[in-house]
Design a protein around this motif. Structure first.
Motif, short mmCIF file in Angstrom:
data_model
loop_
_atom_site.label_atom_id
_atom_site.label_comp_id
_atom_site.label_asym_id
_atom_site.label_seq_id
_atom_site.Cartn_x
_atom_site.Cartn_y
_atom_site.Cartn_z
N ASN A 1 38.74 47.29 50.17
CA ASN A 1 39.02 45.86 50.28
C ASN A 1 38.35 45.23 51.49
O ASN A 1 38.13 44.01 51.50
CB ASN A 1 40.54 45.63 50.36
N VAL A 2 38.04 46.03 52.50
CA VAL A 2 37.42 45.49 53.71
C VAL A 2 36.04 46.10 53.93
O VAL A 2 35.51 46.06 55.04
CB VAL A 2 38.31 45.75 54.94
N PHE A 3 35.45 46.66 52.88
CA PHE A 3 34.16 47.33 53.03
C PHE A 3 33.08 46.37 53.51
O PHE A 3 32.29 46.70 54.40
CB PHE A 3 33.76 47.95 51.69
N GLU A 4 33.01 45.17 52.94
CA GLU A 4 31.94 44.24 53.29
C GLU A 4 31.97 43.87 54.76
O GLU A 4 30.94 43.85 55.44
CB GLU A 4 32.03 42.97 52.43
N VAL A 5 33.18 43.57 55.26
CA VAL A 5 33.30 43.16 56.66
C VAL A 5 32.96 44.31 57.60
O VAL A 5 32.19 44.16 58.55
CB VAL A 5 34.72 42.62 56.94
N THR A 6 33.51 45.49 57.32
CA THR A 6 33.27 46.62 58.21
C THR A 6 31.80 47.05 58.18
O THR A 6 31.23 47.38 59.22
CB THR A 6 34.16 47.81 57.82
N ALA A 7 31.18 47.02 57.00
CA ALA A 7 29.77 47.40 56.91
C ALA A 7 28.90 46.43 57.70
O ALA A 7 27.99 46.84 58.43
CB ALA A 7 29.34 47.45 55.45
N SER A 8 29.16 45.13 57.57
CA SER A 8 28.35 44.16 58.31
C SER A 8 28.58 44.26 59.81
O SER A 8 27.65 44.06 60.60
CB SER A 8 28.66 42.75 57.81
N ILE A 9 29.81 44.59 60.23
CA ILE A 9 30.07 44.77 61.66
C ILE A 9 29.28 45.96 62.20
O ILE A 9 28.63 45.88 63.25
CB ILE A 9 31.58 44.96 61.90
N VAL A 10 29.34 47.08 61.48
CA VAL A 10 28.63 48.29 61.92
C VAL A 10 27.12 48.04 61.96
O VAL A 10 26.43 48.40 62.93
CB VAL A 10 28.97 49.47 60.99
N VAL A 11 26.59 47.41 60.92
CA VAL A 11 25.15 47.17 60.86
C VAL A 11 24.71 46.22 61.98
O VAL A 11 23.70 46.45 62.65
CB VAL A 11 24.78 46.60 59.48
N SER A 12 25.46 45.16 62.19
CA SER A 12 25.10 44.19 63.23
C SER A 12 25.18 44.82 64.61
O SER A 12 24.30 44.61 65.46
CB SER A 12 26.01 42.97 63.14
N PHE A 13 26.22 45.59 64.86
CA PHE A 13 26.38 46.23 66.16
C PHE A 13 25.25 47.23 66.42
O PHE A 13 24.61 47.21 67.48
CB PHE A 13 27.74 46.94 66.22
N CYS A 14 24.98 48.10 65.43
CA CYS A 14 23.93 49.11 65.61
C CYS A 14 22.55 48.47 65.69
O CYS A 14 21.70 48.89 66.49
CB CYS A 14 23.98 50.12 64.47
N GLY A 15 22.31 47.45 64.86
CA GLY A 15 21.01 46.80 64.88
C GLY A 15 20.73 46.10 66.19
O GLY A 15 19.62 46.18 66.73
N ARG A 16 21.74 45.43 66.75
CA ARG A 16 21.52 44.76 68.03
C ARG A 16 21.39 45.78 69.16
O ARG A 16 20.65 45.56 70.12
CB ARG A 16 22.67 43.81 68.32
N ALA A 17 22.10 46.90 69.04
CA ALA A 17 21.98 47.95 70.06
C ALA A 17 20.57 48.55 70.05
O ALA A 17 19.96 48.74 71.12
CB ALA A 17 23.03 49.03 69.82
N LEU A 18 20.05 48.84 68.87
CA LEU A 18 18.70 49.40 68.79
C LEU A 18 17.65 48.38 69.20
O LEU A 18 16.66 48.73 69.85
CB LEU A 18 18.43 49.89 67.37
N GLY A 19 17.86 47.12 68.83
CA GLY A 19 16.90 46.09 69.21
C GLY A 19 16.89 45.79 70.69
O GLY A 19 15.91 45.23 71.21
#
Length: 383
Positions: free
Chosen positions: A117-135
């Motif tokens: 039920n919360v997959f979309e929100v958690t996936a976007s949080i993880v992706v955004s956090f990791c992407g900004r960290a790598l960038g």
């Protein structure tokens, strides 16, 4: 899952809400459609059809979850350069983060109904956090914008939009409107997750990157490789058989060609380019159904999936939450900041509305072009 049943004698329809995990299996969809046509043409009885459908439901998927996870990362890396202007390094990072998203979708969410039920929100949080960290790594040449958008491209609501368009076209207003509205809310969930993930990393690391555009790009000629590869990967993720893939890939590539050249001529016109591409995809899908007696919906699905990331990329609305994240991190409380935060949070939903309208109009026009007087024996273009 919402299913609409129409009654031709009373000219009414009944909408049923089925509580189950909604998914897409293109090969099983093709098999069910074959049984449907046999029943419509009185070549198979209803009892035999029920037995055949039960046998289809009992079949295992063509590709196990771990293969789908790897394909998820592969598709994320393929869509990054042609839709979001990433380079070779961003393709590698998108593969890594996309594989993580695939694990969340195909392994974690399948084992936990609560997490799904919360997959979309958690996936976007993880992706955004990791992407900004790598960038934010100095001299890494990793583009935050391309990595995040490429990793999330496969969970954009392309299938929901297509189903909603087909439901509206077949006059199932309730089911179609619910799907379209859900696609918009789904998009807002993704935008909120991106904002939250970027804000969390910005709070932890004050020198976090704010760049949403890439300095380096891959040559446009490589799109002859990336677009077909992305289409093939999408078809395999959705359990398509190898015999279905050539038609799907051809229709998808034709739709992207229209999107690319119309986007060069009509810039910042998402709904118009989406409508033109959907019109070509719908014509090819309907001709495939009319001439080769195939299933138009399954042939068009990868093409529609390609259109949604392209439409989102033309407006860069998926990363509009980065500005909101910076304002949250900097504790800005001015009225201008609040207005900008609201507009940036809603921009992704507005973009999805534009893409939905364009795809719906394009599919309507293509069906009218191929079947100006409708179909008499079988259903028209519906799931």
């Amino acid at each position: 899952m919402i299913v609409s049943f129409g009654d031709a004698t009373t000219r009414t329809s009944e909408v049923q809400l089925v509580r189950c995990n909604q998914g897409l299996n293109l090969w099983k969809l093709h098999q069910v459609h074959s049984i449907y046509k046999l029943v419509i043409h009185d070549l198979m009885s209803v009892e035999e059809a029920n037995s055949g459908i039960d046998a289809i439901l009992a079949q295992k998927n063509l590709y196990p979850p771990w293969v789908c996870v790897l394909l998820y990362g592969f598709c994320s890396s393929m869509v990054t350069p042609f839709a979001f202007s990433g380079d070779w390094i961003n393709m590698a990072t998108s593969f890594f983060i996309g594989t993580c998203v695939g694990c969340l979708q195909f392994i974690v969410s399948q084992r936990s109904n609560l997490y799904s039920n919360v997959f979309e929100v958690t996936a976007s949080i993880v992706v955004s956090f990791c992407g900004r960290a790598l960038g934010s790594i100095p001299k890494s040449n990793i583009c935050f914008g391309a990595t995040v958008q490429g990793s999330l491209a496969l969970i954009l609501p392309g299938y929901i939009i297509l189903c909603g368009s087909l439901e509206l076209q077949s006059r199932n207003i309730v089911a179609g409107a619910v799907r379209m509205f859900y696609a918009i809310i789904y998009s807002l969930f993704l935008g909120f997750g991106i904002t939250l993930g970027a804000a969390l990393f910005g709070w932890l690391y004050h020198d976090a990157t704010n760049e949403t555009t890439c300095a380096k790009h891959v040559s446009p000629w490589f799109r002859f490789i990336f677009v077909p590869a992305f289409s093939i990967g999408l078809a395999l993720i959705n359990q398509a058989r190898w015999t279905q893939i050539p038609v799907m890939t051809f229709i998808s590539c034709c739709g992207y060609v229209v999107t690319y050249f119309s986007g060069l001529h009509f810039k910042n016109s998402t709904e118009f380019t989406s409508a033109m591409a959907a019109f070509i995809i719908g014509i090819l899908g309907n001709f495939y159904s009319r001439i080769w007696k195939g299933l138009a919906v399954s042939a068009m699905l990868p093409g529609i999936f390609v259109q949604v990331p392209s439409g989102v990329a033309s407006q860069s609305s998926l990363l509009a939450g980065v500005q909101s994240a910076n304002e949250i991190t900097n504790s800005s409380s001015s009225s201008e900041a609040a207005t900008a935060d609201l507009s940036s949070s809603m921009s992704f939903g507005i973009t999805m509305i534009q893409v939905s309208i364009g795809i719906s109009v394009g599919l309507f026009a293509s069906t009218l072009f191929v079947y100006p007087f409708g179909k008499k024996k079988t259903g028209l273009f519906t799931l």
